[in-house]
Design a protein around this motif. Sequence first.
Motif, mmCIF file in Angstrom:
data_model
loop_
_atom_site.group_PDB
_atom_site.id
_atom_site.type_symbol
_atom_site.label_atom_id
_atom_site.label_comp_id
_atom_site.label_asym_id
_atom_site.label_seq_id
_atom_site.Cartn_x
_atom_site.Cartn_y
_atom_site.Cartn_z
ATOM 1 N N TYR A 103 0.765 -1.233 0.007
ATOM 2 C CA TYR A 103 -0.011 0.047 -0.095
ATOM 3 C C TYR A 103 0.939 1.253 -0.215
ATOM 4 O O TYR A 103 1.473 1.405 1.072
ATOM 5 N N GLU A 104 0.885 1.990 -1.130
ATOM 6 C CA GLU A 104 1.712 2.911 -1.010
ATOM 7 C C GLU A 104 0.759 4.285 -1.505
ATOM 8 O O GLU A 104 -0.267 4.357 -2.218
ATOM 9 N N TRP A 105 1.347 5.610 -0.956
ATOM 10 C CA TRP A 105 0.599 6.666 -1.196
ATOM 11 C C TRP A 105 1.265 7.314 -2.253
ATOM 12 O O TRP A 105 2.244 7.846 -2.481
ATOM 13 N N LEU A 106 0.369 8.073 -3.236
ATOM 14 C CA LEU A 106 0.875 8.843 -4.358
ATOM 15 C C LEU A 106 0.329 10.396 -3.958
ATOM 16 O O LEU A 106 -0.684 10.533 -3.963
ATOM 17 N N VAL A 107 1.177 11.366 -3.621
ATOM 18 C CA VAL A 107 1.183 12.613 -3.317
ATOM 19 C C VAL A 107 0.659 13.308 -4.546
ATOM 20 O O VAL A 107 1.515 13.434 -5.606
ATOM 21 N N VAL A 108 -0.436 13.946 -4.637
ATOM 22 C CA VAL A 108 -0.784 14.850 -5.797
ATOM 23 C C VAL A 108 -0.884 16.466 -5.471
ATOM 24 O O VAL A 108 -1.016 17.209 -6.405
ATOM 25 N N GLN A 109 -0.798 16.615 -4.364
ATOM 26 C CA GLN A 109 -0.608 17.945 -3.929
ATOM 27 C C GLN A 109 0.011 17.900 -2.514
ATOM 28 O O GLN A 109 -0.239 17.394 -1.612
ATOM 29 N N GLY A 110 1.098 19.149 -2.443
ATOM 30 C CA GLY A 110 1.656 19.231 -1.084
ATOM 31 C C GLY A 110 3.124 18.863 -1.324
ATOM 32 O O GLY A 110 3.840 18.885 0.082
ATOM 33 N N GLY A 111 3.520 18.287 -2.461
ATOM 34 C CA GLY A 111 5.064 18.095 -2.499
ATOM 35 C C GLY A 111 6.005 19.217 -2.797
ATOM 36 O O GLY A 111 5.231 20.327 -2.924
ATOM 37 N N PRO A 112 7.093 19.209 -2.672
ATOM 38 C CA PRO A 112 8.056 20.414 -2.861
ATOM 39 C C PRO A 112 7.751 20.911 -4.218
ATOM 40 O O PRO A 112 8.069 22.335 -4.493
ATOM 41 N N ASP A 113 7.306 20.417 -5.264
ATOM 42 C CA ASP A 113 6.999 21.162 -6.661
ATOM 43 C C ASP A 113 5.603 21.605 -6.698
ATOM 44 O O ASP A 113 5.136 22.154 -7.740
ATOM 45 N N HIS A 114 4.736 21.530 -5.528
ATOM 46 C CA HIS A 114 3.357 22.205 -5.631
ATOM 47 C C HIS A 114 3.468 23.584 -4.898
ATOM 48 O O HIS A 114 4.072 23.835 -4.256
ATOM 49 N N ALA A 115 2.287 24.023 -5.367
ATOM 50 C CA ALA A 115 2.000 25.441 -5.029
ATOM 51 C C ALA A 115 1.272 25.199 -3.412
ATOM 52 O O ALA A 115 1.108 24.133 -3.031
ATOM 53 N N PRO A 116 1.497 26.232 -2.671
ATOM 54 C CA PRO A 116 0.790 26.069 -1.176
ATOM 55 C C PRO A 116 -0.483 25.568 -0.828
ATOM 56 O O PRO A 116 -0.698 24.718 -0.217
ATOM 57 N N TYR B 115 -9.400 25.389 0.161
ATOM 58 C CA TYR B 115 -8.063 25.297 0.031
ATOM 59 C C TYR B 115 -7.367 24.270 0.356
ATOM 60 O O TYR B 115 -7.129 23.900 1.489
ATOM 61 N N ILE B 116 -6.732 23.319 -0.671
ATOM 62 C CA ILE B 116 -6.196 22.061 -0.243
ATOM 63 C C ILE B 116 -4.605 22.473 -0.100
ATOM 64 O O ILE B 116 -4.096 22.716 -1.148
ATOM 65 N N LEU B 117 -4.090 21.834 0.842
ATOM 66 C CA LEU B 117 -2.795 21.848 1.131
ATOM 67 C C LEU B 117 -1.783 20.577 0.784
ATOM 68 O O LEU B 117 -0.861 20.811 0.319
ATOM 69 N N PHE B 118 -2.659 19.603 1.030
ATOM 70 C CA PHE B 118 -2.123 18.230 1.006
ATOM 71 C C PHE B 118 -3.231 17.254 0.365
ATOM 72 O O PHE B 118 -4.378 17.348 0.938
ATOM 73 N N ALA B 119 -2.713 16.361 -0.525
ATOM 74 C CA ALA B 119 -3.758 15.407 -1.141
ATOM 75 C C ALA B 119 -2.867 14.153 -1.295
ATOM 76 O O ALA B 119 -1.913 14.502 -2.263
ATOM 77 N N ALA B 120 -3.337 12.963 -0.932
ATOM 78 C CA ALA B 120 -2.690 11.781 -1.545
ATOM 79 C C ALA B 120 -3.717 10.566 -1.592
ATOM 80 O O ALA B 120 -4.733 10.531 -0.983
ATOM 81 N N THR B 121 -3.478 9.722 -2.573
ATOM 82 C CA THR B 121 -4.352 8.490 -2.657
ATOM 83 C C THR B 121 -3.425 7.430 -3.359
ATOM 84 O O THR B 121 -2.236 7.249 -3.363
ATOM 85 N N ASP B 122 -4.345 6.334 -3.826
ATOM 86 C CA ASP B 122 -3.666 5.142 -4.387
ATOM 87 C C ASP B 122 -3.653 5.559 -5.647
ATOM 88 O O ASP B 122 -4.045 6.381 -6.346
ATOM 89 N N ALA B 123 -2.369 4.699 -6.474
ATOM 90 C CA ALA B 123 -2.023 5.019 -7.685
ATOM 91 C C ALA B 123 -3.041 4.859 -8.829
ATOM 92 O O ALA B 123 -3.301 5.416 -9.645
ATOM 93 N N ASP B 124 -4.099 3.787 -8.615
ATOM 94 C CA ASP B 124 -4.901 3.574 -9.112
ATOM 95 C C ASP B 124 -6.073 4.645 -9.449
ATOM 96 O O ASP B 124 -6.698 4.576 -10.371
ATOM 97 N N ALA B 125 -6.187 5.481 -8.511
ATOM 98 C CA ALA B 125 -7.142 6.547 -8.649
ATOM 99 C C ALA B 125 -6.783 7.861 -9.285
ATOM 100 O O ALA B 125 -7.539 8.844 -9.185
ATOM 101 N N VAL B 126 -5.479 8.096 -9.644
ATOM 102 C CA VAL B 126 -4.991 9.045 -10.295
ATOM 103 C C VAL B 126 -4.962 8.914 -11.955
ATOM 104 O O VAL B 126 -4.581 7.743 -12.387
ATOM 105 N N ASN B 127 -5.307 10.009 -12.649
ATOM 106 C CA ASN B 127 -5.396 9.865 -14.062
ATOM 107 C C ASN B 127 -4.112 10.347 -14.896
ATOM 108 O O ASN B 127 -3.255 10.707 -14.045
ATOM 109 N N GLU B 128 -4.149 10.376 -15.967
ATOM 110 C CA GLU B 128 -2.853 10.714 -16.734
ATOM 111 C C GLU B 128 -2.517 12.115 -16.514
ATOM 112 O O GLU B 128 -1.393 12.493 -16.749
ATOM 113 N N MET B 129 -3.487 12.911 -16.277
ATOM 114 C CA MET B 129 -3.120 14.303 -15.958
ATOM 115 C C MET B 129 -2.566 14.622 -14.344
ATOM 116 O O MET B 129 -2.346 15.726 -14.158
ATOM 117 N N GLY B 130 -2.667 13.529 -13.771
ATOM 118 C CA GLY B 130 -2.218 13.698 -12.329
ATOM 119 C C GLY B 130 -3.148 14.009 -11.347
ATOM 120 O O GLY B 130 -2.927 14.577 -10.359
#
Length: 236
Positions: free
Chosen positions: A19-32, A49-64
């Motif tokens: 079980y791995e988390w894929l961070v889609v918001q809140g990493g070093p390359d993301h806006a606050p 206003y979302i600071l952080f979001a993460a989920t499983d890889a299967d829930a993320v589309n090709e646009m991130g």
Amino acid sequence: MTDIEVNETGPAGVAADAYEWLVVQGGPDHAPYAGADEIYHDRDPYGEYILFAATDADAVNEMGQCSIQSYKYLAEVRVSFEEDLLEDARQDIAWCQEEVAEQGHAFASDIWPSWQDVPLEVVSNSIFPEGQDFVMAKSVLAVGEDAASFVEVTRIESDGPSEMALTFCKIEKDRLLEIKTVLKDGGMPIYLWAGLWQELVEKYADLPYEQLTGSKRVEPEPEEYDFGDLDGEDEV
């Protein structure tokens, strides 16, 4: 209600790296901060206003972007200044205060630790009557004057899956800070999912106050079905 017997070695055949988390918001390359329509491809913004979001890889589309509909586990840290969301949080905090005043801290000290090494489906089967639809169990992990943490387990259909949500909410002036994780994967051990929530609470609970403006809000369409209050609602 009794504790669930804990397997000290963890669930057989379940590895943490399964079980791995894929961070889609809140990493070093993301806006606050980001709007919900930037993070999700199937969720309208509601003034958050979302600071952080993460989920499983299967829930993320090709646009991130991730899905709010089809995920196994999801984590989000957000702030909002919307009055209706603030009022919901006030009610949650008040409920937690009343519950602790009446029931004490037995759930947080005894039952919650016993859930850690077992998967969601074991918890659900232990607390919900067989064959009953629309059931919810809710209990307090911690509460203060303006903040609370609680866990909810719900099942809509008796032969369907359950889900568990952990929520930390805090009100400061006119701002709501909410840290929430939701688990739908019945085989995932609770500690592998709850651990991220705990890390996020430790990191963001004392987020400095900042007034934010300009977020989008799209009013949701009326639900096709209104089930009203969940039958069988009770505290864990």
